[in-house]
Scaffold this active site. Structure first.
Site, PDB file in Angstrom:
ATOM      1  N   SER A   1      -2.672   5.502   2.832  1.00  0.00           N
ATOM      2  CA  SER A   1      -1.428   6.203   3.119  1.00  0.00           C
ATOM      3  C   SER A   1      -1.346   7.407   2.205  1.00  0.00           C
ATOM      4  O   SER A   1      -1.763   7.340   1.042  1.00  0.00           O
ATOM      5  CB  SER A   1      -0.250   5.264   2.867  1.00  0.00           C
ATOM      6  OG  SER A   1       0.914   6.003   2.576  1.00  0.00           O
TER       7      SER A   1
ATOM      8  N   LYS B   1      -1.660   1.178  -0.142  1.00  0.00           N
ATOM      9  CA  LYS B   1      -1.885   0.791   1.244  1.00  0.00           C
ATOM     10  C   LYS B   1      -3.330   0.886   1.711  1.00  0.00           C
ATOM     11  O   LYS B   1      -4.068   1.780   1.355  1.00  0.00           O
ATOM     12  CB  LYS B   1      -1.038   1.680   2.170  1.00  0.00           C
ATOM     13  CG  LYS B   1       0.437   1.497   1.998  1.00  0.00           C
ATOM     14  CD  LYS B   1       0.980   0.351   2.810  1.00  0.00           C
ATOM     15  CE  LYS B   1       0.862   0.664   4.257  1.00  0.00           C
ATOM     16  NZ  LYS B   1       2.114   0.622   4.962  1.00  0.00           N
TER      17      LYS B   1
END
Ligand code: ARG
Length: 461
Positions: free
Chosen positions: A281, A287
């Site tokens: 991300s 992430k």
């Protein structure tokens, strides 16, 4: 009035086509990919025409060498596609005429673009179905390898996404093998109905020339000949059937994707997807997003959409050919490309998936997944199943209250629910005991999973 109309059909026209209508009606932007099949069909048609005396051998030879040259021009990117010539068929025919003059103009004898395009799509689809059958097989082999690697890995099996009973991860994977086996069969089955020759149906009613439909079918390796000329040029049910099969395959891949997405979340943490199949991300550094399975799940939507497009395109059409049918191509090509790439990406991803065996095991311990085993145990000790169900329900409730799994309860604790419980209960309350006990055809014991993999491997050969 000056007349500048289409050379291939402009004879009866006094006005040229509106510029935007040309663009609106053209299919050349997308039907180019039919070119090799169009050429293959034309070679068969020309061969047959010469055999029945409608072309001289010399004319046929000129046509075939002209078509060979065109194929080379297309392959090398030198072919000059023209919007004015509307579609792949007229582009090729017009170029052929510029190469070999009158012989080229004779190719369309006893044929129409209506049976020509139907032939092209069937050849295109047959070819792609053959490729897809191989692709499904490759994915199945990867599934078998992973299932074998995980043939004693215990994980929770779910119903309602609630932990239900322990299963073997390899068993879970083999469920997808089964789905793909049926998909393979469905595809083979629909190939039979694709493999029929419409050539010779001409515009809709057949032709006045003494053509030999058997011969063109044979040259194009079609197994059958469409037996009604109106049906041959107008129906696209074989495209719809293919898209239905493709939708089912995508639905299966989408379910698998959904599981991989759930399993790779921090909350489940059952599998690690390869970094090369995920993205990060731009704002949240922690992430690792499962893009590949998400995209496969997402692309399932367009394949279902294509099915709806095709059905709707067909449903209002009177017999026989209508220009509506030109709308069959984009959904079909899109479905073929989407399915091909989804199968391919799955096949590449599978061998790189890492099962987090400890996490799966520990999670299985959490969900009272051996409760059914305890009930079965009590039934074997003479208790009716409904009573056993009740006893186990109470034990589970006690376990939840004291934050203990069933196998963590002491013998005395367990006996407080039913005094028939003895020391041997701990064999069946263990996760290993639970999976090993399910040892019949189609069940989850490691032994059965290995058997299933063996049978599956030999079915692929
Ligand atoms: N491009 C057309 C199609 O894809 C080819 C057939 C055209 N036939 C006709 N009668 N206009 O359907």
């Amino acid at each position: 009035m000056t007349k500048e109309t289409n050379k291939l059909w402009g004879g009866r026209f006094n006005e040229s086509t509106d510029d935007f209508v040309k663009i609106f009606g053209a299919s050349i932007f997308f039907d180019k990919i039919l070119a090799p099949y169009d050429i293959q069909g034309s070679i068969a048609h020309a061969t047959m025409l010469s055999e029945v005396g409608l072309l001289t051998i010399d004319e046929k030879d000129q046509i075939i060498s002209g078509l060979d040259q065109i194929l080379k021009e297309i392959d090398s990117g030198k072919f000059n596609w023209s919007l004015d010539l509307e579609d792949v068929h007229m582009n090729i025919e017009s170029r052929l005429t510029s190469i070999c003059g009158d012989a080229g103009k004779k190719l369309h004898t006893g044929r129409s673009r209506n049976d020509q395009v139907a032939t092209d799509i069937r050849l295109y689809l047959r070819d792609n179905v053959d490729g897809l059958l191989v692709d499904i097989n490759k994915l199945q082999i990867e599934l078998l390898d992973l299932a074998e690697k995980e043939s004693s890995t215990i994980m929770p099996g779910f119903t309602h996404l609630q932990a239900a009973q322990p299963v073997i991860f390899g068993h879970h994977l083999m469920a997808y093998f089964e789905m793909l086996s049926r998909d393979f069969e469905r595809l083979e089955e629909c190939r039979k109905r694709i493999n029929s020759s419409p050539l010779g149906a001409a515009a809709l009613a057949g032709t006045t020339y003494p053509i030999n439909r058997k011969r063109t079918a044979e040259l194009l390796e079609f197994e059958n000949i469409c037996s009604n000329s109106l049906d041959a040029v107008s129906d696209r049910d074989f495209v719809i059937e293919f898209n239905s099969v493709a939708s089912i395959i995508m639905m299966h891949l989408s379910r698998f994707s959904e599981e991989l997405i759930i399993w790779s979340s921090a909350q489940f943490d059952f599998v690690e997807l390869p970094d090369s199949f995920c993205t990060g991300s731009s704002i949240m550094p922690q992430k690792k997003n499962p893009d590949v399975p998400e995209l496969v799940r997402g692309k399932t939507g367009r394949v279902f959409g294509n099915l709806t497009s095709l059905l709707t395109t067909m449903k209002g059409q009177p017999l026989a050919y209508n220009k509506d049918n030109q709308e069959d191509k984009e959904p079909l090509f899109d479905t073929v490309d989407t399915l091909k790439s989804c199968l391919r990406v799955f096949t590449q991803m599978l061998p790189n998936i890492e099962a987090k065996r400890d996490n799966m095991y520990n999670s299985t311990k959490k969900g009272y997944t051996t409760a059914t085993d305890l009930a079965d145990y009590l039934v074997n000790k003479g208790l009716p199943f409904r009573d056993a169900h009740e006893v186990v329900g109470k034990s589970v409730s006690y376990g939840i209250e004291h934050q203990k799994d069933l196998c963590e309860l002491s013998l005395t604790e367990l006996q407080s629910f039913d005094d028939r419980i003895e020391d041997d209960v701990f064999d069946i309350l263990s996760l290993e005991g639970a999976v090993n006990a399910r040892d019949h055809l189609g069940a989850t014991s490691p032994n059965q999973v290995m058997q299933a993999i063996k049978v599956a491997r030999s079915s692929l050969k």
